[in-house]
Design a protein around this motif. Structure first.
Motif, short mmCIF file in Angstrom:
data_model
loop_
_atom_site.label_atom_id
_atom_site.label_comp_id
_atom_site.label_asym_id
_atom_site.label_seq_id
_atom_site.Cartn_x
_atom_site.Cartn_y
_atom_site.Cartn_z
N PHE A 130 5.78 -14.54 1.34
CA PHE A 130 6.69 -13.26 1.60
C PHE A 130 5.88 -12.66 2.63
O PHE A 130 6.57 -12.08 3.44
CB PHE A 130 6.56 -12.57 0.04
CG PHE A 130 7.61 -11.52 0.18
CD1 PHE A 130 8.75 -11.61 -0.53
CD2 PHE A 130 7.45 -10.22 0.75
CE1 PHE A 130 9.79 -10.51 -0.48
CE2 PHE A 130 8.34 -9.19 0.83
CZ PHE A 130 9.47 -9.47 0.10
N LEU A 131 4.45 -12.37 2.47
CA LEU A 131 3.97 -11.47 3.70
C LEU A 131 4.03 -12.06 4.91
O LEU A 131 4.14 -11.46 5.95
CB LEU A 131 2.75 -11.23 3.35
CG LEU A 131 2.16 -9.97 2.53
CD1 LEU A 131 2.33 -8.76 3.21
CD2 LEU A 131 3.02 -9.94 1.25
N GLU A 132 4.07 -13.48 5.05
CA GLU A 132 4.26 -14.19 6.36
C GLU A 132 5.50 -14.12 6.85
O GLU A 132 5.74 -13.88 8.02
CB GLU A 132 3.82 -15.84 5.92
CG GLU A 132 3.88 -16.70 7.12
CD GLU A 132 3.44 -18.05 7.12
OE1 GLU A 132 4.07 -18.86 7.80
OE2 GLU A 132 2.66 -18.02 5.97
N ARG A 133 6.66 -14.05 5.97
CA ARG A 133 7.96 -13.96 6.35
C ARG A 133 8.36 -12.51 6.79
O ARG A 133 9.25 -12.24 7.59
CB ARG A 133 8.80 -14.58 5.47
CG ARG A 133 10.34 -14.72 5.55
CD ARG A 133 10.86 -15.45 6.49
NE ARG A 133 12.26 -15.44 6.79
CZ ARG A 133 13.35 -15.87 6.38
NH1 ARG A 133 12.94 -16.51 5.12
NH2 ARG A 133 14.55 -15.64 6.64
N PHE A 134 7.88 -11.60 5.76
CA PHE A 134 8.07 -10.18 5.81
C PHE A 134 6.89 -9.34 5.88
O PHE A 134 6.64 -8.74 4.91
CB PHE A 134 9.10 -9.55 4.61
CG PHE A 134 10.41 -10.53 4.39
CD1 PHE A 134 11.32 -10.73 5.34
CD2 PHE A 134 10.15 -11.35 3.15
CE1 PHE A 134 12.39 -11.52 4.94
CE2 PHE A 134 11.46 -12.23 2.73
CZ PHE A 134 12.55 -12.18 3.80
N PRO A 135 6.36 -9.51 7.06
CA PRO A 135 5.03 -8.68 7.13
C PRO A 135 4.88 -7.41 6.97
O PRO A 135 3.72 -6.86 6.83
CB PRO A 135 4.85 -9.10 8.56
CG PRO A 135 5.95 -9.65 9.48
CD PRO A 135 6.85 -10.13 8.48
N ASP A 136 6.00 -6.65 7.19
CA ASP A 136 5.85 -5.12 7.05
C ASP A 136 7.21 -4.69 6.50
O ASP A 136 8.18 -5.34 6.57
CB ASP A 136 5.61 -4.45 8.26
CG ASP A 136 6.41 -4.71 9.41
OD1 ASP A 136 7.71 -4.98 9.34
OD2 ASP A 136 6.08 -5.11 10.50
N VAL A 137 7.34 -3.48 6.40
CA VAL A 137 8.54 -2.58 5.84
C VAL A 137 9.76 -2.79 6.44
O VAL A 137 10.80 -2.97 6.15
CB VAL A 137 8.27 -1.12 5.54
CG1 VAL A 137 9.49 -0.61 4.84
CG2 VAL A 137 6.99 -1.03 4.54
N ALA A 138 9.65 -2.63 7.82
CA ALA A 138 10.65 -2.68 8.86
C ALA A 138 10.94 -4.07 8.95
O ALA A 138 12.58 -4.17 9.02
CB ALA A 138 10.21 -2.47 10.17
N VAL A 139 10.32 -5.16 8.88
CA VAL A 139 10.94 -6.68 8.83
C VAL A 139 11.87 -6.77 7.64
O VAL A 139 12.89 -7.29 7.48
CB VAL A 139 9.91 -7.73 9.01
CG1 VAL A 139 10.42 -9.06 8.89
CG2 VAL A 139 9.30 -7.45 10.45
N LEU A 140 11.17 -6.26 6.39
CA LEU A 140 11.97 -6.60 5.25
C LEU A 140 13.08 -5.94 5.20
O LEU A 140 14.21 -6.26 4.63
CB LEU A 140 11.08 -6.28 4.06
CG LEU A 140 11.49 -6.31 2.39
CD1 LEU A 140 11.87 -7.69 2.23
CD2 LEU A 140 10.46 -5.78 1.23
N ALA A 141 13.05 -4.54 5.58
CA ALA A 141 14.43 -3.76 5.68
C ALA A 141 15.54 -4.41 6.31
O ALA A 141 16.59 -4.14 6.10
CB ALA A 141 13.90 -2.44 5.97
#
Length: 364
Positions: free
Chosen positions: A60-71
């Motif tokens: 998860f952290l590799e694919r979505f490393p921060d709030v902006a990427v996840l959002a």
DNA sequence: GAACCGTGGTA
DNA sequence: TTACCAAGGTT
């Protein structure tokens, strides 16, 4: 609550902290102070074992490393990464909360308790965990580990699985909290429950609190924590139809609310009666997706246990005969080649039934 | 406040 | 096989 005895709060805090420094596990989320990473770990750890979470957390952290990427990510991609972890609303809430943080909170995980607590999927526990671990704020966490430890140390009769008693544990945890190092203290207390003060066969000789534990002193450790009898879950019978048309299978997506929200499966429903399951299946296919099929062929029946009921799901192979897809229940559909099934997030019961289906397709 | 929401490990 | 359990939250 403590039987009139004197409690050495300072001693408890010191001995717990010293013990933690000695034995603490090196876990991925203990190598960071990033509030986003801490938050993700706490969401995943909800009702889920550390060993199970670790690979999901890393991915998860590799694919979505921060709030902006996840959002900015597609919710389906988040579900796919969450596949197999369970409690899928956690994924939807995490994604929605990331969007709110970007839109309304300047792109940073809020450090204000009231703001944080307003985000979907963040309750008292996760708020206290993030605030204490990432922001050094004095909030005490109360999870299953903490309740079990407190119940034993203070001989608390309050059942740990009964919501009305939760506040009693919170009160004790608040009093016990090390306000100088709340993050370390909270993790130490949970670590004690995870490594030493375990549900079964606790390792009392290794415990830093042997001199304080009232359950140990009275020989009552096996009788604590108290627990109320849960109701036995009922059983449901589902019929599922794998509709096959020109080498492709029809998959449908469950609605974004309720059981297994957002996950994909073969059209299915609770069985009407026990009379003729194959006919039931054909009728279910007509009703749910508007298709006509040749007489369904039984492939496998799988058992699966959910939190509040047990499931027996019979999967049938349903050769397409006519009709265009018209959905009643599911909110999306797709015709998928068997070798492409792993692109969609599927739930556990589907995964259990899949080998039998793939074998039947190879045999045709 | 009670019911709902997954899965895998373990005894 | 069954029962219990694991860093809870939402409705």
């Amino acid at each position: 609550m403590w039987g009139g005895g004197v409690v050495d709060w300072d001693g408890l805090r010191r001995e717990l902290g010293d013990w933690y420094e000695r034995v603490r596990r090196d876990l991925p989320w203990r190598r960071t102070r990033d509030p986003y990473a801490i938050w993700v770990s706490e969401v995943m750890l909800q009702q889920t074992r550390v060993k199970t979470v670790i690979p999901y957390y890393e991915r998860f952290l590799e694919r979505f490393p921060d709030v902006a990427v996840l959002a900015g990510a597609d919710l389906q991609a988040v579900y796919k990464l969450w596949e197999g972890l369970g409690y899928y609303s956690r994924a939807r809430h995490l994604h929605a909360a990331a969007g709110m943080i970007m839109a309304q909170m300047g792109g940073r995980v809020p450090s204000d308790p009231q703001v944080l607590r307003r985000l979907p999927g963040i309750g008292d526990y996760i708020a206290a965990a993030v605030l204490s671990i990432a922001f050094d704020q004095p909030f005490a966490v109360v999870d299953g580990n903490v309740k079990r430890v407190l119940a034993r140390v203070f001989l608390m009769e309050t059942p740990v699985n009964h919501p009305p008693g939760h506040a009693r544990f919170q009160t004790v945890a608040d009093r016990l909290l090390d306000r100088e190092q709340p993050g370390r203290h909270n993790q130490a207390l949970m670590e004690l429950g995870a490594l030493v003060c375990t549900p079964k066969r606790p390792l009392c000789p290794q415990c830093p609190w042997t001199a304080h534990c009232r359950a140990l002193q009275s020989g009552a450790v096996p009788d604590f924590p108290r627990r109320v009898k849960p109701r036995r879950p009922g059983e449901q019978f589902w019929v599922a139809g794998a509709v096959l048309k020109k080498g492709r299978l029809l998959l449908t997506r469950r609605p974004d609310r309720g059981l297994l929200a957002g996950l994909w499966e073969f059209p299915c429903d609770r069985m009407d009666g026990a009379a003729d399951p194959a006919a039931d299946c054909a009728a279910m296919v007509r009703r749910q997706v508007g298709l006509h099929c040749a007489p369904p062929q039984h492939l496998v029946t799988v058992r699966h246990a959910y939190t509040h009921f047990k499931l027996r799901m019979a999967l049938y192979l349903c050769p397409w005969q006519g009709g265009r897809v018209r959905l009643d229940g599911p909110d999306h559909f797709d015709w998928v080649r068997p070798d492409q099934l792993d692109r969609l997030p599927l739930h556990g019961a589907v995964h259990k039934a899949l080998p039998a289906l793939l074998q039947a397709l190879r045999g045709q």
